[in-house]
Design an enzyme around this catalytic site. Structure first.
Site, PDB file in Angstrom:
ATOM      1  N   CYS A 133     -35.451 -70.621 -43.764  1.00  0.00           N
ATOM      2  CA  CYS A 133     -34.373 -69.639 -43.687  1.00  0.00           C
ATOM      3  C   CYS A 133     -33.758 -69.677 -42.294  1.00  0.00           C
ATOM      4  O   CYS A 133     -34.452 -69.857 -41.292  1.00  0.00           O
ATOM      5  CB  CYS A 133     -34.855 -68.244 -44.053  1.00  0.00           C
ATOM      6  SG  CYS A 133     -35.722 -67.358 -42.770  1.00  0.00           S
ATOM      7  N   GLU A 134     -32.441 -69.517 -42.272  1.00  0.00           N
ATOM      8  CA  GLU A 134     -31.752 -69.630 -40.984  1.00  0.00           C
ATOM      9  C   GLU A 134     -31.930 -68.376 -40.124  1.00  0.00           C
ATOM     10  O   GLU A 134     -31.584 -68.383 -38.951  1.00  0.00           O
ATOM     11  CB  GLU A 134     -30.267 -69.919 -41.192  1.00  0.00           C
ATOM     12  CG  GLU A 134     -29.474 -68.813 -41.840  1.00  0.00           C
ATOM     13  CD  GLU A 134     -28.029 -69.250 -42.113  1.00  0.00           C
ATOM     14  OE1 GLU A 134     -27.733 -70.450 -42.091  1.00  0.00           O
ATOM     15  OE2 GLU A 134     -27.215 -68.351 -42.355  1.00  0.00           O
ATOM     16  N   HIS A 135     -32.475 -67.318 -40.717  1.00  0.00           N
ATOM     17  CA  HIS A 135     -32.649 -66.083 -39.945  1.00  0.00           C
ATOM     18  C   HIS A 135     -33.909 -66.112 -39.091  1.00  0.00           C
ATOM     19  O   HIS A 135     -33.918 -65.633 -37.977  1.00  0.00           O
ATOM     20  CB  HIS A 135     -32.709 -64.878 -40.882  1.00  0.00           C
ATOM     21  CG  HIS A 135     -31.538 -64.805 -41.810  1.00  0.00           C
ATOM     22  ND1 HIS A 135     -31.658 -64.928 -43.182  1.00  0.00           N
ATOM     23  CD2 HIS A 135     -30.229 -64.662 -41.567  1.00  0.00           C
ATOM     24  CE1 HIS A 135     -30.471 -64.841 -43.737  1.00  0.00           C
ATOM     25  NE2 HIS A 135     -29.583 -64.682 -42.792  1.00  0.00           N
ATOM     26  N   HIS A 136     -34.991 -66.635 -39.669  1.00  0.00           N
ATOM     27  CA  HIS A 136     -36.278 -66.596 -38.966  1.00  0.00           C
ATOM     28  C   HIS A 136     -36.855 -67.986 -38.722  1.00  0.00           C
ATOM     29  O   HIS A 136     -37.888 -68.112 -38.076  1.00  0.00           O
ATOM     30  CB  HIS A 136     -37.300 -65.781 -39.779  1.00  0.00           C
ATOM     31  CG  HIS A 136     -36.852 -64.384 -40.071  1.00  0.00           C
ATOM     32  ND1 HIS A 136     -36.231 -64.027 -41.239  1.00  0.00           N
ATOM     33  CD2 HIS A 136     -36.924 -63.256 -39.328  1.00  0.00           C
ATOM     34  CE1 HIS A 136     -35.938 -62.741 -41.220  1.00  0.00           C
ATOM     35  NE2 HIS A 136     -36.342 -62.241 -40.073  1.00  0.00           N
ATOM     36  N   GLN A 186     -30.805 -69.236 -49.350  1.00  0.00           N
ATOM     37  CA  GLN A 186     -31.013 -69.785 -50.702  1.00  0.00           C
ATOM     38  C   GLN A 186     -29.708 -69.860 -51.492  1.00  0.00           C
ATOM     39  O   GLN A 186     -29.485 -70.802 -52.255  1.00  0.00           O
ATOM     40  CB  GLN A 186     -32.046 -68.909 -51.425  1.00  0.00           C
ATOM     41  CG  GLN A 186     -32.514 -69.510 -52.747  1.00  0.00           C
ATOM     42  CD  GLN A 186     -33.575 -68.663 -53.412  1.00  0.00           C
ATOM     43  OE1 GLN A 186     -34.398 -68.048 -52.746  1.00  0.00           O
ATOM     44  NE2 GLN A 186     -33.576 -68.617 -54.732  1.00  0.00           N
ATOM     45  N   HIS A 227     -40.028 -66.530 -50.022  1.00  0.00           N
ATOM     46  CA  HIS A 227     -39.649 -66.616 -48.614  1.00  0.00           C
ATOM     47  C   HIS A 227     -40.792 -66.110 -47.725  1.00  0.00           C
ATOM     48  O   HIS A 227     -41.183 -64.949 -47.825  1.00  0.00           O
ATOM     49  CB  HIS A 227     -38.394 -65.769 -48.366  1.00  0.00           C
ATOM     50  CG  HIS A 227     -37.168 -66.327 -49.029  1.00  0.00           C
ATOM     51  ND1 HIS A 227     -36.084 -66.792 -48.320  1.00  0.00           N
ATOM     52  CD2 HIS A 227     -36.881 -66.525 -50.338  1.00  0.00           C
ATOM     53  CE1 HIS A 227     -35.163 -67.236 -49.176  1.00  0.00           C
ATOM     54  NE2 HIS A 227     -35.623 -67.082 -50.394  1.00  0.00           N
ATOM     55  N   CYS A 272     -40.696 -65.388 -44.716  1.00  0.00           N
ATOM     56  CA  CYS A 272     -40.279 -64.301 -43.816  1.00  0.00           C
ATOM     57  C   CYS A 272     -40.409 -62.938 -44.494  1.00  0.00           C
ATOM     58  O   CYS A 272     -40.445 -61.914 -43.822  1.00  0.00           O
ATOM     59  CB  CYS A 272     -38.851 -64.513 -43.302  1.00  0.00           C
ATOM     60  SG  CYS A 272     -37.593 -64.418 -44.574  1.00  0.00           S
TER      61      CYS A 272
HETATM   62  N1  LIG Z   1     -29.558 -63.483 -48.782  1.00  0.00           N
HETATM   63  C1  LIG Z   1     -30.576 -64.097 -48.181  1.00  0.00           C
HETATM   64  N2  LIG Z   1     -31.278 -63.416 -47.274  1.00  0.00           N
HETATM   65  C2  LIG Z   1     -32.319 -64.056 -46.692  1.00  0.00           C
HETATM   66  C3  LIG Z   1     -32.692 -65.359 -46.988  1.00  0.00           C
HETATM   67  N3  LIG Z   1     -33.769 -65.676 -46.236  1.00  0.00           N
HETATM   68  C4  LIG Z   1     -34.039 -64.584 -45.482  1.00  0.00           C
HETATM   69  N4  LIG Z   1     -33.165 -63.584 -45.754  1.00  0.00           N
HETATM   70  C5  LIG Z   1     -33.019 -62.205 -45.240  1.00  0.00           C
HETATM   71  O1  LIG Z   1     -32.259 -62.181 -44.076  1.00  0.00           O
HETATM   72  C6  LIG Z   1     -32.301 -60.851 -43.599  1.00  0.00           C
HETATM   73  C7  LIG Z   1     -32.137 -60.773 -42.102  1.00  0.00           C
HETATM   74  O2  LIG Z   1     -32.083 -59.405 -41.836  1.00  0.00           O
HETATM   75  P1  LIG Z   1     -32.229 -58.755 -40.391  1.00  0.00           P
HETATM   76  O3  LIG Z   1     -32.304 -57.267 -40.574  1.00  0.00           O
HETATM   77  O4  LIG Z   1     -31.176 -59.309 -39.492  1.00  0.00           O
HETATM   78  O5  LIG Z   1     -33.609 -59.363 -39.887  1.00  0.00           O
HETATM   79  P2  LIG Z   1     -35.014 -58.654 -39.757  1.00  0.00           P
HETATM   80  O6  LIG Z   1     -34.952 -57.467 -38.864  1.00  0.00           O
HETATM   81  O7  LIG Z   1     -36.000 -59.708 -39.355  1.00  0.00           O
HETATM   82  O8  LIG Z   1     -35.262 -58.174 -41.248  1.00  0.00           O
HETATM   83  P3  LIG Z   1     -36.596 -57.934 -42.051  1.00  0.00           P
HETATM   84  O9  LIG Z   1     -36.987 -59.237 -42.674  1.00  0.00           O
HETATM   85  O10 LIG Z   1     -36.217 -56.910 -43.109  1.00  0.00           O
HETATM   86  O11 LIG Z   1     -37.647 -57.430 -41.109  1.00  0.00           O
HETATM   87  C8  LIG Z   1     -33.617 -60.280 -44.127  1.00  0.00           C
HETATM   88  O12 LIG Z   1     -33.289 -59.269 -45.057  1.00  0.00           O
HETATM   89  C9  LIG Z   1     -34.257 -61.494 -44.854  1.00  0.00           C
HETATM   90  O13 LIG Z   1     -35.025 -61.100 -45.985  1.00  0.00           O
HETATM   91  C10 LIG Z   1     -31.905 -66.038 -47.951  1.00  0.00           C
HETATM   92  O14 LIG Z   1     -32.143 -67.210 -48.293  1.00  0.00           O
HETATM   93  N5  LIG Z   1     -30.878 -65.367 -48.522  1.00  0.00           N
HETATM   94 ZN   LIG Z   2     -36.023 -65.282 -43.064  1.00  0.00          ZN
END
Ligand SMILES: Nc1nc2c(ncn2[C@@H]2O[C@H](COP(=O)(O)OP(=O)(O)OP(=O)(O)O)[C@@H](O)[C@H]2O)c(=O)[nH]1
Ligand SMILES: [Zn+2]
Length: 200
Positions: A87-90, A128, A156, A158
């Site tokens: 995932c690009e977020h984590h 995804q 996921h 994360c």
């Molecule tokens: N739509 C989508 N969201 C994703 C995917 N992979 C990770 N995420 C979400 O990306 C979001 C990033 O949210 P943030 O609030 O910025 O990050 P965060 O504080 O680490 O969020 P939490 O995971 O809820 O603790 C989270 O809700 C993740 O679950 C994906 O493939 N698609």
């Molecule tokens: Zn993630």
């Protein structure tokens, strides 16, 4: 650009990553010089290049490399293609299965190429939903099929190891084009892959 496996790693990238990963280890409270960790930055540098090698691959070239003229008009389904992405977020893994179908319009591709296209897009930083649409578009643009469908089911890390810590949730994404906008065609595909999206 032809599809190529990463057998050699870019030295400049590897060395840059090694230096940075040493800092990461020390910042996390480790001793990057202790015996067990001495080669870890290098291993990690190579692992991350492997996991992001999709940036060097061209999905359209993969599909075009084994494109055959064939007067088939029935749905072709490749299901349960395992995939590993990040995932690009984590930058934590998400993993699961892709199910892909297309209805040819005079052109088919090698079955393995469908799975290679999944890897070409999965081995990047992704969400995804985008992964699902990118796979669909590559097939649509190269084979010009009557229809194409992609369903991905994934978990996921994360959401499992950290954050909301839900161990059993699975995310299903889908992308449909052409004939698959028709209920009957989509239902046939969803039935073939055993998906409960049918009940939507
Ligand atoms: N739509 C989508 N969201 C994703 C995917 N992979 C990770 N995420 C979400 O990306 C979001 C990033 O949210 P943030 O609030 O910025 O990050 P965060 O504080 O680490 O969020 P939490 O995971 O809820 O603790 C989270 O809700 C993740 O679950 C994906 O493939 N698609
Ligand atoms: Zn993630």
């Amino acid at each position: 650009m032809a599809y190529k496996k990463i057998e050699e790693y870019d030295e400049a990238v590897t060395n840059g990553l090694i230096g940075n990963y040493k800092d990461v280890l020390n910042l996390l409270g480790e001793d990057a010089e202790r015996e067990g960790l001495q080669k870890t930055p290098e291993r990690l540098a190579k692992a991350m290049q492997f996991l992001t090698q999709g940036y060097q691959t061209d999905a359209h070239a993969i599909l075009n490399s084994a494109k055959f003229h064939e007067p088939v008009s029935e749905m072709i389904v490749v299901k349960d293609i395992e995939l590993y992405s990040m995932c690009e977020h984590h930058m934590l893994p998400f993993f699961g299965k892709a199910h892909i179908a297309y209805i040819p319009n005079g052109w088919i591709t090698g079955l393995s190429k469908i799975a290679r296209v999944v890897d070409a897009y999965a081995r990047r930083l992704q969400v995804q939903e985008r992964l699902t649409v990118e796979i669909m578009n590559a097939i649509k643009e190269t084979l010009n099929p009557v229809g194409v469908a992609v369903v991905i089911e994934a978990q996921h890390l994360c959401m499992m190891m950290r954050g909301v810590q839900k161990q059993n949730s699975e995310t299903t994404t889908s992308a449909f084009d052409g004939e698959f906008h028709k209920n009957s065609t989509r239902s046939e595909f969803l039935k073939l892959i055993g998906s409960n999206l049918n009940h939507r």
